[in-house]
Write an enzyme that holds these catalytic residues in place. Sequence first.
Site, PDB file in Angstrom:
ATOM      1  CB  SER A 139      -2.306 -23.836 -19.869  1.00  0.00           C
ATOM      2  OG  SER A 139      -2.000 -24.983 -21.115  1.00  0.00           O
TER       3      SER A 139
ATOM      4  CG  ASP B 298      -5.976 -26.629 -25.435  1.00  0.00           C
ATOM      5  OD1 ASP B 298      -4.896 -25.788 -24.565  1.00  0.00           O
ATOM      6  OD2 ASP B 298      -5.606 -27.571 -24.623  1.00  0.00           O
TER       7      ASP B 298
ATOM      8  CG  ASP C 265      -5.480 -33.776 -33.327  1.00  0.00           C
ATOM      9  OD1 ASP C 265      -4.098 -32.819 -33.454  1.00  0.00           O
ATOM     10  OD2 ASP C 265      -5.377 -34.814 -33.243  1.00  0.00           O
TER      11      ASP C 265
ATOM     12  CB  CYS D  68      -0.914 -19.894 -28.025  1.00  0.00           C
ATOM     13  SG  CYS D  68      -1.047 -18.592 -27.550  1.00  0.00           S
TER      14      CYS D  68
ATOM     15  CE1 TYR E 279       8.752 -24.884 -29.286  1.00  0.00           C
ATOM     16  CE2 TYR E 279      11.082 -23.794 -28.274  1.00  0.00           C
ATOM     17  CZ  TYR E 279       9.750 -24.181 -28.604  1.00  0.00           C
ATOM     18  OH  TYR E 279       8.637 -22.653 -28.076  1.00  0.00           O
TER      19      TYR E 279
ATOM     20  CE  LYS F 160       7.100 -22.891 -30.954  1.00  0.00           C
ATOM     21  NZ  LYS F 160       5.628 -22.956 -31.053  1.00  0.00           N
TER      22      LYS F 160
ATOM     23  CB  THR G  12       4.883 -21.792 -19.329  1.00  0.00           C
ATOM     24  OG1 THR G  12       5.180 -22.572 -19.456  1.00  0.00           O
ATOM     25  CG2 THR G  12       4.611 -20.203 -20.350  1.00  0.00           C
TER      26      THR G  12
END
Length: 256
Positions: free
Chosen positions: A15, A36, A59, A86, A162, A166, A197
């Site tokens: 996705s 995924d 995983d 991703c 987060y 990143k 998204t």
Amino acid sequence: MDIKNKVAVVTGGASGLGRATVEALAARGAKVMILDRDAQRGEEAAAAIGASVAFTQTDVTDEASVQAAIDATRDAFGAIHLCVNCAGVGSAMKTVGRDNKPHDLGVFNTVVQINLIGTFNVTRLAAAVMAENEPGEDNERGLIVNTASVAAFDGQVGQVAYSATKGAVVGMTLPIARDLASLGIRCNTIAPGIFNTPLMNAAPDKVKMPLIEMTQFPKRLGHPEEYAAMVCHMVENRFLNGETIRLDGGIRMQPR
């Protein structure tokens, strides 16, 4: 590196940015394995995109699971030339929240495990297979493309976990490129802004609209196809290495 007839693994490929990347690579003649954890979406994506695309449930935080996916890719397509990471998750929690409650350490750890550990886990195992490739032009054997975020540079309130992960993805870009240089493998990172998204689509307008307002131009959410186009450019431009590129319409996020 010419995309045609190359083999790619794309994590989070069922996705969002990952799926757009799978579609773009397949359209240019690559063979792609989707990694995924969502089996239903992964199988549906592979079936919809075409015969050159396969899926294996993975995983990214688990070494055995990723190694099995890497082995399955090599068995199905014979090699790995490109790895695009991703897969990732977000979180919204302050360092100290209401009633002086500290950030949940389990939540922080989960984000680190998926966004950072997972990215490196797939990178290292895919790169080991790339090292076996016959070198092409400029003695190139492969490319890693990792996904950071503009939150690596201007994380908002509640984005500590987060942003930390990143920022770490950005931080390891150059060392990985240096580690792999003698093997003919490049490493770059894309730091997307706010993209259209499924996760962002689920957010209410009161969340989306201020972010769009912070974007300079074009004043909209990014299209996943624009992320995929950047991946394709990184594949084809052999001199692009060890670099993080913001793909964000000029956004500079405010604290809130």
